[in-house]
Design a protein around this motif. Structure first.
Motif, PDB file in Angstrom:
ATOM      1  N   ALA A  22     -15.925  67.491   0.253  1.00  0.00           N
ATOM      2  CA  ALA A  22     -17.383  67.606   0.369  1.00  0.00           C
ATOM      3  C   ALA A  22     -17.886  66.618   1.417  1.00  0.00           C
ATOM      4  O   ALA A  22     -17.454  65.474   1.445  1.00  0.00           O
ATOM      5  CB  ALA A  22     -18.045  67.312  -0.963  1.00  0.00           C
ATOM      6  N   THR A  23     -18.796  67.075   2.241  1.00  0.00           N
ATOM      7  CA  THR A  23     -19.415  66.192   3.222  1.00  0.00           C
ATOM      8  C   THR A  23     -20.845  65.834   2.810  1.00  0.00           C
ATOM      9  O   THR A  23     -21.516  65.106   3.513  1.00  0.00           O
ATOM     10  CB  THR A  23     -19.446  66.852   4.611  1.00  0.00           C
ATOM     11  N   GLU A  24     -21.272  66.354   1.681  1.00  0.00           N
ATOM     12  CA  GLU A  24     -22.613  66.065   1.178  1.00  0.00           C
ATOM     13  C   GLU A  24     -22.552  65.914  -0.335  1.00  0.00           C
ATOM     14  O   GLU A  24     -21.496  66.033  -0.940  1.00  0.00           O
ATOM     15  CB  GLU A  24     -23.585  67.176   1.577  1.00  0.00           C
ATOM     16  N   GLU A  25     -23.696  65.658  -0.938  1.00  0.00           N
ATOM     17  CA  GLU A  25     -23.768  65.440  -2.383  1.00  0.00           C
ATOM     18  C   GLU A  25     -23.304  66.666  -3.152  1.00  0.00           C
ATOM     19  O   GLU A  25     -23.666  67.788  -2.821  1.00  0.00           O
ATOM     20  CB  GLU A  25     -25.202  65.114  -2.793  1.00  0.00           C
ATOM     21  N   VAL A  26     -22.507  66.416  -4.164  1.00  0.00           N
ATOM     22  CA  VAL A  26     -22.072  67.511  -5.030  1.00  0.00           C
ATOM     23  C   VAL A  26     -22.770  67.368  -6.377  1.00  0.00           C
ATOM     24  O   VAL A  26     -23.636  68.172  -6.725  1.00  0.00           O
ATOM     25  CB  VAL A  26     -20.534  67.526  -5.221  1.00  0.00           C
ATOM     26  N   PHE A  27     -22.432  66.348  -7.135  1.00  0.00           N
ATOM     27  CA  PHE A  27     -22.854  66.257  -8.533  1.00  0.00           C
ATOM     28  C   PHE A  27     -24.279  65.783  -8.733  1.00  0.00           C
ATOM     29  O   PHE A  27     -24.778  65.813  -9.842  1.00  0.00           O
ATOM     30  CB  PHE A  27     -21.872  65.385  -9.309  1.00  0.00           C
ATOM     31  N   THR A  28     -24.950  65.362  -7.662  1.00  0.00           N
ATOM     32  CA  THR A  28     -26.366  65.034  -7.775  1.00  0.00           C
ATOM     33  C   THR A  28     -27.231  66.155  -7.199  1.00  0.00           C
ATOM     34  O   THR A  28     -28.436  66.013  -7.118  1.00  0.00           O
ATOM     35  CB  THR A  28     -26.687  63.682  -7.103  1.00  0.00           C
ATOM     36  N   GLY A  29     -26.605  67.249  -6.855  1.00  0.00           N
ATOM     37  CA  GLY A  29     -27.332  68.466  -6.505  1.00  0.00           C
ATOM     38  C   GLY A  29     -27.477  69.290  -7.777  1.00  0.00           C
ATOM     39  O   GLY A  29     -26.495  69.528  -8.478  1.00  0.00           O
TER      40      GLY A  29
END
Length: 148
Positions: A22-29
Motif C-alpha cells: 500500500a502506498t496510502e492509508e489502508v486501515f484508517t480509510g
C-alpha cells in the motif's frame, strides 16, 4: 488495577498485523476499516474470540484479543486470509499482503497494562494525533464500531 485470579485464561494475545503493498492509508480509510471491523464483530458474535482493545494505524492493525471458542493458531490464519481477500477486492489493483506480523501472549496484568497503554498512545507516538482521544481508530473512540 487488580485482576481476578485466572484473568488471563483463556489466553489474551497482542497481535500486530502490518500490510505491505500500500502506498496510502489502508486501515484508517473507512471502507477498509469496515472490512476489518465486520470480520472482528462477526467472529465475536460467533464466540470465536473477544476483542479486548485495538488501534488501527494507516498500514497496520494492533489488536488485543482473548481466545474463546478457538485457539489463536486456529483463528488467526483464517482471519488474516479472509480480511486480506476482502481488502484486495476493494483495493485498486489488489496486491496487498500481510508482512512481518507478530503475536505475543499476555501473561499477566503488567503485560496487559503495558500493551493497553501502547495501543492507546501509538497514534500519538507516530504523529497521527496529539492525544489518544483525538484519534478515531482506537478503542477509545471506536469509530470502527467494534463490539467491545
Amino acid at each position: 488495577m487488580n485482576y481476578l485470579p485466572n484473568a488471563f485464561e483463556p489466553p489474551v494475545w497482542y497481535l500486530v498485523m502490518p500490510v505491505c503493498g500500500a502506498t496510502e492509508e489502508v486501515f484508517t480509510g473507512k471502507r477498509y476499516a469496515d472490512i476489518l471491523a465486520a470480520r472482528l464483530n462477526n467472529d465475536q458474535r460467533n464466540a470465536l474470540i473477544k476483542v479486548e482493545d485495538y488501534t488501527f494505524l494507516p498500514s497496520s492493525v494492533h489488536l488485543m484479543i482473548r481466545e474463546v471458542a478457538l485457539s489463536l493458531d486456529m483463528w488467526w490464519p483464517a482471519f488474516m486470509e479472509a480480511v486480506l481477500e476482502e481488502l484486495n477486492k476493494k483495493w485498486p489493483g489488489g496486491g496487498l499482503l500481510w508482512c512481518s506480523y507478530t503475536s505475543e501472549r499476555i501473561a499477566d496484568e503488567k503485560a496487559f497494562e503495558h500493551r493497553a497503554y501502547e495501543l492507546l498512545y501509538l497514534p500519538v507516538w507516530k504523529g497521527l494525533a496529539r492525544d489518544p482521544e483525538g484519534y478515531a481508530y482506537n478503542s477509545v473512540n471506536n469509530r470502527a464500531n467494534i463490539d467491545l
